[in-house]
Scaffold this motif. Structure first.
Motif, PDB file in Angstrom:
ATOM      1  N   PHE A 135       0.839  -1.091  -0.024  1.00  0.00           N
ATOM      2  CA  PHE A 135      -0.164   0.056   0.007  1.00  0.00           C
ATOM      3  C   PHE A 135       0.940   1.278  -0.022  1.00  0.00           C
ATOM      4  CE2 PHE A 135       0.657  -1.492   4.375  1.00  0.00           C
ATOM      5  CZ  PHE A 135       0.924  -0.213   5.153  1.00  0.00           C
ATOM      6  N   LEU A 136       0.373   2.243  -0.504  1.00  0.00           N
ATOM      7  CA  LEU A 136       0.847   3.594  -0.421  1.00  0.00           C
ATOM      8  C   LEU A 136       0.433   4.471   0.560  1.00  0.00           C
ATOM      9  CD1 LEU A 136       0.477   4.487  -4.271  1.00  0.00           C
ATOM     10  CD2 LEU A 136       2.575   3.267  -3.257  1.00  0.00           C
ATOM     11  N   VAL A 137       1.582   5.195   1.171  1.00  0.00           N
ATOM     12  CA  VAL A 137       1.428   6.341   1.962  1.00  0.00           C
ATOM     13  C   VAL A 137       1.874   7.552   1.670  1.00  0.00           C
ATOM     14  CG1 VAL A 137       1.895   6.937   4.581  1.00  0.00           C
ATOM     15  CG2 VAL A 137       1.648   4.475   3.927  1.00  0.00           C
ATOM     16  N   GLN A 138       1.269   8.689   2.181  1.00  0.00           N
ATOM     17  CA  GLN A 138       1.648  10.084   1.684  1.00  0.00           C
ATOM     18  C   GLN A 138       1.976  10.817   2.761  1.00  0.00           C
ATOM     19  OE1 GLN A 138      -1.789  11.239  -0.517  1.00  0.00           O
ATOM     20  NE2 GLN A 138      -0.979  10.965  -2.336  1.00  0.00           N
ATOM     21  N   VAL A 166       4.640   0.621   1.384  1.00  0.00           N
ATOM     22  CA  VAL A 166       5.047  -0.321   2.300  1.00  0.00           C
ATOM     23  C   VAL A 166       4.807  -1.633   1.697  1.00  0.00           C
ATOM     24  CG1 VAL A 166       4.324  -1.375   4.449  1.00  0.00           C
ATOM     25  CG2 VAL A 166       4.378   1.196   4.091  1.00  0.00           C
ATOM     26  N   VAL A 167       5.576  -2.711   1.800  1.00  0.00           N
ATOM     27  CA  VAL A 167       5.309  -3.957   1.326  1.00  0.00           C
ATOM     28  C   VAL A 167       5.592  -5.075   2.357  1.00  0.00           C
ATOM     29  CG1 VAL A 167       6.154  -5.692  -0.609  1.00  0.00           C
ATOM     30  CG2 VAL A 167       6.349  -3.367  -1.083  1.00  0.00           C
ATOM     31  N   ASP A 168       4.391  -5.949   2.441  1.00  0.00           N
ATOM     32  CA  ASP A 168       4.477  -7.021   3.448  1.00  0.00           C
ATOM     33  C   ASP A 168       4.839  -8.255   2.590  1.00  0.00           C
ATOM     34  OD1 ASP A 168       4.559  -5.420   5.694  1.00  0.00           O
ATOM     35  OD2 ASP A 168       2.256  -5.730   6.026  1.00  0.00           O
ATOM     36  N   ILE A 169       5.793  -9.205   3.087  1.00  0.00           N
ATOM     37  CA  ILE A 169       6.019 -10.433   2.298  1.00  0.00           C
ATOM     38  C   ILE A 169       5.996 -11.341   3.152  1.00  0.00           C
ATOM     39  CG2 ILE A 169       7.778 -11.761   0.970  1.00  0.00           C
ATOM     40  CD1 ILE A 169       9.155  -9.049   0.597  1.00  0.00           C
ATOM     41  N   GLU A 170       4.999 -12.397   2.929  1.00  0.00           N
ATOM     42  CA  GLU A 170       4.658 -13.447   3.970  1.00  0.00           C
ATOM     43  C   GLU A 170       5.447 -14.709   3.596  1.00  0.00           C
ATOM     44  OE1 GLU A 170       0.291 -14.394   3.900  1.00  0.00           O
ATOM     45  OE2 GLU A 170      -0.171 -12.423   3.586  1.00  0.00           O
ATOM     46  N   GLY A 171       5.765 -15.395   4.782  1.00  0.00           N
ATOM     47  CA  GLY A 171       6.598 -16.711   4.679  1.00  0.00           C
ATOM     48  C   GLY A 171       7.962 -16.827   4.569  1.00  0.00           C
ATOM     49  N   VAL A 218       9.803  -0.730   3.531  1.00  0.00           N
ATOM     50  CA  VAL A 218       9.200   0.495   3.389  1.00  0.00           C
ATOM     51  C   VAL A 218      10.245   1.213   2.582  1.00  0.00           C
ATOM     52  CG1 VAL A 218       8.735   2.593   4.569  1.00  0.00           C
ATOM     53  CG2 VAL A 218       8.338   0.522   5.734  1.00  0.00           C
ATOM     54  N   PHE A 219       9.712   1.454   1.306  1.00  0.00           N
ATOM     55  CA  PHE A 219      10.433   2.483   0.349  1.00  0.00           C
ATOM     56  C   PHE A 219      10.111   3.885   0.475  1.00  0.00           C
ATOM     57  CE2 PHE A 219       9.792  -1.798  -1.639  1.00  0.00           C
ATOM     58  CZ  PHE A 219      11.244  -1.958  -2.310  1.00  0.00           C
ATOM     59  N   ASP A 220      10.954   4.607   0.990  1.00  0.00           N
ATOM     60  CA  ASP A 220      10.936   6.150   1.006  1.00  0.00           C
ATOM     61  C   ASP A 220      11.081   6.626  -0.209  1.00  0.00           C
ATOM     62  OD1 ASP A 220      10.405   6.207   3.928  1.00  0.00           O
ATOM     63  OD2 ASP A 220      12.571   5.850   4.206  1.00  0.00           O
ATOM     64  N   LEU A 221      10.113   7.472  -0.652  1.00  0.00           N
ATOM     65  CA  LEU A 221      10.131   7.821  -2.203  1.00  0.00           C
ATOM     66  C   LEU A 221      10.664   9.249  -2.530  1.00  0.00           C
ATOM     67  CD1 LEU A 221       7.019   5.960  -3.138  1.00  0.00           C
ATOM     68  CD2 LEU A 221       9.165   5.128  -3.533  1.00  0.00           C
ATOM     69  N   LYS A 222      10.845   9.413  -3.520  1.00  0.00           N
ATOM     70  CA  LYS A 222      11.168  11.039  -3.705  1.00  0.00           C
ATOM     71  C   LYS A 222      10.193  11.690  -4.285  1.00  0.00           C
ATOM     72  CE  LYS A 222      16.266  10.116  -4.728  1.00  0.00           C
ATOM     73  NZ  LYS A 222      17.250  10.087  -5.495  1.00  0.00           N
ATOM     74  N   GLU A 223       9.219  10.914  -4.906  1.00  0.00           N
ATOM     75  CA  GLU A 223       8.116  11.366  -5.729  1.00  0.00           C
ATOM     76  C   GLU A 223       6.899  10.396  -5.661  1.00  0.00           C
ATOM     77  OE1 GLU A 223       7.979  11.207 -10.203  1.00  0.00           O
ATOM     78  OE2 GLU A 223       9.703  12.525  -9.517  1.00  0.00           O
ATOM     79  N   GLU A 224       5.584  10.700  -6.099  1.00  0.00           N
ATOM     80  CA  GLU A 224       4.634   9.878  -5.882  1.00  0.00           C
ATOM     81  C   GLU A 224       4.842   8.895  -6.954  1.00  0.00           C
ATOM     82  OE1 GLU A 224      -0.305   9.891  -6.092  1.00  0.00           O
ATOM     83  OE2 GLU A 224       0.862  11.627  -6.424  1.00  0.00           O
ATOM     84  N   VAL A 225       4.550   7.786  -7.060  1.00  0.00           N
ATOM     85  CA  VAL A 225       4.873   6.646  -7.948  1.00  0.00           C
ATOM     86  C   VAL A 225       3.453   5.793  -8.181  1.00  0.00           C
ATOM     87  CG1 VAL A 225       7.213   6.420  -7.401  1.00  0.00           C
ATOM     88  CG2 VAL A 225       5.736   5.013  -6.338  1.00  0.00           C
TER      89      VAL A 225
END
Length: 451
Positions: free
Chosen positions: A69-72, A78-83, A120-127
């Protein structure tokens, strides 16, 4: 034995049997639990930053489940990887983010909860992210891919104008192709001084008027370095990769073309990232390219194969078994490089094939012959004529298109040539001479465009 003793013994045996089965079951679970924990292991992490998009690849030994999901304020993904559990290999992702990445500022990796790792990818701009998985293919195991695209991608011509890479013969940054007029006396006189360039350029922008002094028609050439990013192409015995060699040759050719007063260039990729075959064609059409030249380095199962080749599209089947084999190999690039099937335009390939015209193929054959003749002056030719096959990257319906196999990277002698600065320069010179001779013999006229 008395009857009462027998009755007491049976319940005792049953109880012992149940105890043993429970113990065995517990032992089996304890053995299998570590196996299931080891089932998902990250074996490699790779990052491919580029202006078009940034790709992050996690290669693993089994398919992974993810949610994202994206956060502003600030922008994050944010990415959750299971297993999986946090591992040293996964932690390497932090150091792989480069400061010049257009979209990712940094990435944080942690164990969110048991069997779930959070990125958690901190972004330089909206993607606009695309998250998808790829099945094992070639040397790759399962892959989890994050493609981060800009929300508002820049226009390719505007981007090149901003970089100073898009010269214009008029006030219009993307001049339309005008109808060539009969040669006037003055251009003919000039032709005697400059035989190779005279027939390329002079036009009359308006019917029944003399040409504006100094106005030249800009020829737009799309150069396509093959493979890139996840797709290395062929690899020589010395470890040299096709994707690196052809990008170097393409950049040399670009610099030489830009020195011509009436030519400009668009590279389908200018760095080490993957471009799907259909997108390469789309890029060329967006800039209304007059020519499309795809640059590759050949390979075969035996190291003795050698020589350069030029290919054009065929609607009726390949001109040889070798040409068909090569086309199938090159067309598999999307499988190796990795495309998101859900977002990929499935109709693109069939539409382009249906619209491919005989005229385009005829022009491609003329271009290919001119280039092949020049390449024959610097290297042995694998075949003395232009070959044809169903190359997906050559299917632009309105652009003469060729694919050049510069040499066999699987041949140790030719691999050394391909990594030699002098040979790369010679190859770039030969291709440019072929292009100029093609235009000298076939002055480009207006053609109906589909965009």
């Amino acid at each position: 034995m008395s009857r009462s003793t027998e009755i007491c013994t049976k319940p005792l045996k049953s109880k012992i049997r149940r105890t043993v089965l429970k113990a065995g079951g517990t032992l089996l679970i304890s053995v299998l639990a570590p196996l299931s924990a080891r089932a998902a292991q990250i074996v490699a992490v790779r990052v491919w930053p580029a202006e078009d998009y940034t790709r992050v690849t996690l290669e693993n030994d089994s398919e992974l489940k993810t949610t994202h999901f994206l956060v502003q304020n600030p922008d994050r993904m944010v990415v959750d990887i299971e297993g999986i559990e946090l591992s040293p290999t996964l932690k390497e992702l932090v150091a792989k983010i480069q400061s010049n990445d257009p979209y990712i500022k940094q990435v944080r990796v942690g164990q969110n909860r048991p069997n779930v790792v959070r990125l958690v990818f901190d972004l330089k701009e909206e993607v606009k992210p695309q998250v998808f998985t790829l099945q094992p293919v070639g040397n790759y195991q399962h892959r989890l891919v994050f493609d981060l695209y800009p929300v508002n991608p820049s226009d390719p011509i505007a981007a090149m104008i901003e970089k100073g890479e898009w010269p214009s013969g008029s006030a219009d940054p993307a001049p339309q192709i005008a109808q060539a007029q009969p040669p006037q006396p003055k251009p003919q006189a000039q032709a005697q001084q400059q035989p190779e360039q005279s027939q390329i350029a002079r036009i009359d922008p308006k019917p029944d008027q003399t040409p504006t002094p100094g106005l030249t028609r800009m020829i737009t050439i799309a150069l396509d370095p093959g493979h890139g990013g996840e797709d290395p192409g062929a690899t020589g015995r010395g470890g040299n990769r096709e994707k690196d060699v052809v990008l170097s040759i393409a950049k040399r050719l670009k610099a030489k073309i830009e020195q011509q007063p009436n030519m400009r260039v668009m590279l389908t990729r200018d760095a080490d990232f993957f471009v799907p075959l259909g997108v390469r064609v789309q890029k060329a059409r967006k800039v209304q390219a007059d020519l499309f030249v795809s640059i590759h380095a050949d390979a075969f199962v035996t190291p003795t194969a050698r020589g350069s080749s030029v290919f054009a599209l065929s609607e009726k089947g390949a001109s040889s078994t070798a040409a068909r084999w090569l086309a199938n190999k090159e067309n598999s690039a999307d499988l190796i490089g990795g495309i998101n099937i859900k977002s990929h335009d499935k109709q693109l390939a069939s539409v382009l094939l249906d619209l491919s015209t005989t005229a385009q193929i005829n022009d491609s054959m003329k271009l290919g012959s001119a280039v092949l003749n020049e390449i024959g002056g610097i290297n042995k030719l694998h075949k003395g004529a232009v070959e044809q096959a169903g190359f997906a990257v050559l299917k632009a319906p309105d652009i003469p298109s060729i694919l050049i196999e510069t040499a066999f990277i699987s041949n140790p002698e030719e691999e050394a040539k391909l990594t030699d600065n002098a040979y790369q320069d010679q190859m770039a010179d030969a291709v440019l001479k072929g292009i100029k001779k093609y235009f000298a013999r076939n002055p480009s006229l207006a053609r109906n465009r589909l965009t």
